[in-house]
Design a protein around this motif. Sequence first.
Motif, PDB file in Angstrom:
ATOM      1  N   GLY A  67      88.147  40.926  69.718  1.00 35.84           N
ATOM      2  CA  GLY A  67      87.827  41.587  68.460  1.00 35.84           C
ATOM      3  C   GLY A  67      88.891  41.504  67.387  1.00 35.84           C
ATOM      4  O   GLY A  67      88.638  41.876  66.244  1.00 35.84           O
ATOM      5  N   ALA A  68      90.082  41.026  67.712  1.00 40.30           N
ATOM      6  CA  ALA A  68      91.182  41.014  66.739  1.00 40.30           C
ATOM      7  C   ALA A  68      90.903  40.075  65.568  1.00 40.30           C
ATOM      8  O   ALA A  68      91.202  40.401  64.419  1.00 40.30           O
ATOM      9  N   PHE A  69      90.322  38.911  65.848  1.00 38.25           N
ATOM     10  CA  PHE A  69      90.019  37.965  64.773  1.00 38.25           C
ATOM     11  C   PHE A  69      89.024  38.583  63.796  1.00 38.25           C
ATOM     12  O   PHE A  69      89.236  38.569  62.587  1.00 38.25           O
ATOM     13  N   HIS A  70      87.929  39.126  64.316  1.00 36.24           N
ATOM     14  CA  HIS A  70      86.901  39.686  63.442  1.00 36.24           C
ATOM     15  C   HIS A  70      87.432  40.874  62.636  1.00 36.24           C
ATOM     16  O   HIS A  70      87.095  41.029  61.460  1.00 36.24           O
ATOM     17  N   LYS A  71      88.288  41.667  63.242  1.00 38.64           N
ATOM     18  CA  LYS A  71      88.884  42.800  62.530  1.00 38.64           C
ATOM     19  C   LYS A  71      89.749  42.303  61.367  1.00 38.64           C
ATOM     20  O   LYS A  71      89.634  42.791  60.237  1.00 38.64           O
ATOM     21  N   ALA A  72      90.613  41.329  61.633  1.00 37.93           N
ATOM     22  CA  ALA A  72      91.496  40.791  60.597  1.00 37.93           C
ATOM     23  C   ALA A  72      90.682  40.108  59.494  1.00 37.93           C
ATOM     24  O   ALA A  72      90.987  40.255  58.301  1.00 37.93           O
ATOM     25  N   TYR A  73      89.638  39.398  59.881  1.00 37.33           N
ATOM     26  CA  TYR A  73      88.799  38.708  58.900  1.00 37.33           C
ATOM     27  C   TYR A  73      88.074  39.714  58.007  1.00 37.33           C
ATOM     28  O   TYR A  73      88.037  39.570  56.785  1.00 37.33           O
ATOM     29  N   ARG A  74      87.518  40.758  58.626  1.00 33.10           N
ATOM     30  CA  ARG A  74      86.822  41.794  57.842  1.00 33.10           C
ATOM     31  C   ARG A  74      87.777  42.514  56.896  1.00 33.10           C
ATOM     32  O   ARG A  74      87.405  42.856  55.771  1.00 33.10           O
ATOM     33  N   GLN A  75      89.021  42.729  57.337  1.00 33.75           N
ATOM     34  CA  GLN A  75      90.010  43.378  56.469  1.00 33.75           C
ATOM     35  C   GLN A  75      90.316  42.503  55.259  1.00 33.75           C
ATOM     36  O   GLN A  75      90.393  42.998  54.129  1.00 33.75           O
ATOM     37  N   ALA A  76      90.497  41.209  55.483  1.00 31.68           N
ATOM     38  CA  ALA A  76      90.757  40.293  54.365  1.00 31.68           C
ATOM     39  C   ALA A  76      89.578  40.294  53.402  1.00 31.68           C
ATOM     40  O   ALA A  76      89.756  40.331  52.178  1.00 31.68           O
ATOM     41  N   MET A  77      88.375  40.288  53.939  1.00 32.00           N
ATOM     42  CA  MET A  77      87.188  40.293  53.085  1.00 32.00           C
ATOM     43  C   MET A  77      87.100  41.598  52.286  1.00 32.00           C
ATOM     44  O   MET A  77      86.817  41.569  51.077  1.00 32.00           O
ATOM     45  N   ALA A  78      87.368  42.724  52.927  1.00 31.31           N
ATOM     46  CA  ALA A  78      87.315  44.019  52.238  1.00 31.31           C
ATOM     47  C   ALA A  78      88.357  44.101  51.123  1.00 31.31           C
ATOM     48  O   ALA A  78      88.148  44.795  50.128  1.00 31.31           O
ATOM     49  N   GLN A  79      89.471  43.395  51.292  1.00 30.11           N
ATOM     50  CA  GLN A  79      90.552  43.407  50.304  1.00 30.11           C
ATOM     51  C   GLN A  79      90.419  42.262  49.299  1.00 30.11           C
ATOM     52  O   GLN A  79      91.284  42.100  48.437  1.00 30.11           O
ATOM     53  N   SER A  80      89.373  41.463  49.426  1.00 31.72           N
ATOM     54  CA  SER A  80      89.198  40.261  48.594  1.00 31.72           C
ATOM     55  C   SER A  80      90.470  39.422  48.605  1.00 31.72           C
ATOM     56  O   SER A  80      90.988  39.011  47.572  1.00 31.72           O
ATOM     57  N   ALA A  81      90.953  39.184  49.809  1.00 29.02           N
ATOM     58  CA  ALA A  81      92.209  38.453  50.005  1.00 29.02           C
ATOM     59  C   ALA A  81      91.968  37.185  50.823  1.00 29.02           C
ATOM     60  O   ALA A  81      91.016  37.115  51.604  1.00 29.02           O
ATOM     61  N   VAL A  82      92.839  36.210  50.649  1.00 31.86           N
ATOM     62  CA  VAL A  82      92.800  35.020  51.487  1.00 31.86           C
ATOM     63  C   VAL A  82      93.090  35.454  52.923  1.00 31.86           C
ATOM     64  O   VAL A  82      94.051  36.175  53.189  1.00 31.86           O
ATOM     65  N   PHE A  83      92.233  35.027  53.843  1.00 29.69           N
ATOM     66  CA  PHE A  83      92.442  35.326  55.265  1.00 29.69           C
ATOM     67  C   PHE A  83      93.434  34.325  55.834  1.00 29.69           C
ATOM     68  O   PHE A  83      93.320  33.121  55.612  1.00 29.69           O
ATOM     69  N   VAL A  84      94.388  34.828  56.589  1.00 30.63           N
ATOM     70  CA  VAL A  84      95.299  33.972  57.346  1.00 30.63           C
ATOM     71  C   VAL A  84      95.693  34.727  58.599  1.00 30.63           C
ATOM     72  O   VAL A  84      95.879  35.950  58.577  1.00 30.63           O
ATOM     73  N   ALA A  85      95.775  34.007  59.721  1.00 31.00           N
ATOM     74  CA  ALA A  85      96.163  34.627  60.992  1.00 31.00           C
ATOM     75  C   ALA A  85      96.553  33.539  61.977  1.00 31.00           C
ATOM     76  O   ALA A  85      96.280  32.350  61.759  1.00 31.00           O
ATOM     77  N   ILE A  86      97.194  33.975  63.045  1.00 36.44           N
ATOM     78  CA  ILE A  86      97.490  33.085  64.166  1.00 36.44           C
ATOM     79  C   ILE A  86      96.804  33.665  65.394  1.00 36.44           C
ATOM     80  O   ILE A  86      96.525  34.867  65.456  1.00 36.44           O
ATOM     81  N   GLU A  87      96.521  32.788  66.361  1.00 34.18           N
ATOM     82  CA  GLU A  87      95.924  33.212  67.621  1.00 34.18           C
ATOM     83  C   GLU A  87      96.569  32.456  68.766  1.00 34.18           C
ATOM     84  O   GLU A  87      96.830  31.255  68.648  1.00 34.18           O
ATOM     85  N   SER A  88      96.791  33.159  69.855  1.00 32.90           N
ATOM     86  CA  SER A  88      97.323  32.541  71.060  1.00 32.90           C
ATOM     87  C   SER A  88      96.202  31.842  71.811  1.00 32.90           C
ATOM     88  O   SER A  88      95.108  32.387  71.950  1.00 32.90           O
ATOM     89  N   GLU A  89      96.484  30.641  72.267  1.00 32.28           N
ATOM     90  CA  GLU A  89      95.564  29.887  73.119  1.00 32.28           C
ATOM     91  C   GLU A  89      96.352  29.434  74.346  1.00 32.28           C
ATOM     92  O   GLU A  89      96.724  28.274  74.462  1.00 32.28           O
ATOM     93  N   GLY A  90      96.638  30.383  75.217  1.00 34.61           N
ATOM     94  CA  GLY A  90      97.487  30.072  76.361  1.00 34.61           C
ATOM     95  C   GLY A  90      98.896  29.827  75.875  1.00 34.61           C
ATOM     96  O   GLY A  90      99.424  30.620  75.097  1.00 34.61           O
ATOM     97  N   PRO A  91      99.488  28.694  76.239  1.00 34.33           N
ATOM     98  CA  PRO A  91     100.859  28.427  75.786  1.00 34.33           C
ATOM     99  C   PRO A  91     100.937  27.915  74.343  1.00 34.33           C
ATOM    100  O   PRO A  91     102.008  27.829  73.772  1.00 34.33           O
ATOM    101  N   ARG A  92      99.809  27.578  73.756  1.00 31.62           N
ATOM    102  CA  ARG A  92      99.756  27.035  72.392  1.00 31.62           C
ATOM    103  C   ARG A  92      99.181  28.062  71.425  1.00 31.62           C
ATOM    104  O   ARG A  92      98.618  29.070  71.828  1.00 31.62           O
ATOM    105  N   TRP A  93      99.316  27.772  70.147  1.00 33.10           N
ATOM    106  CA  TRP A  93      98.878  28.694  69.094  1.00 33.10           C
ATOM    107  C   TRP A  93      97.978  27.984  68.108  1.00 33.10           C
ATOM    108  O   TRP A  93      98.064  26.762  67.941  1.00 33.10           O
ATOM    109  N   THR A  94      97.137  28.771  67.426  1.00 34.37           N
ATOM    110  CA  THR A  94      96.252  28.263  66.391  1.00 34.37           C
ATOM    111  C   THR A  94      96.549  29.004  65.091  1.00 34.37           C
ATOM    112  O   THR A  94      96.787  30.211  65.101  1.00 34.37           O
TER     113      THR A  94
END
Length: 130
Positions: A20-47
């Motif tokens: 749920g962290a991605f959707h929460k961060a995305y909804r917050q950016a949308m509510a703030q009319s802001a560019v969405f940016v985030a990182i996510e862990s994918e095991g030992p690598r990141w996105t």
Amino acid sequence: MQPLPVPCPAHLIPNASGTGAFHKAYRQAMAQSAVFVAIESEGPRWTVKADTLTAGSGHLVDDAVNGAVRAAIDRLVHNHEVGADAYTGPIYFMMHGVSSEERARELAAALHAALHGDLGPLHHAVPPTS
């Protein structure tokens, strides 16, 4: 949560890993009319993910900036720093396979600045070829 400052220090880039962290961060950016940016862990690598759609129709990124971002992501792919499946915009950006959280944060902060018209951090994080 406050909107991210521009430029955004790398340590403030949201970590959208976990249920749920991605959707929460995305909804917050949308509510703030802001560019969405985030990182996510994918095991030992990141996105790294960014999306300008959340900022609304008034947020425009000019062609020169989009070209610079695309070229930077292409260099990262060529140097095997991110996966070849990277999305290079012009609205949605994603880079899989980043080696560390620190590098993912650096790239995300640079991308966020670029999407607000400041290419300096992007040129520092991914130097242009001569």
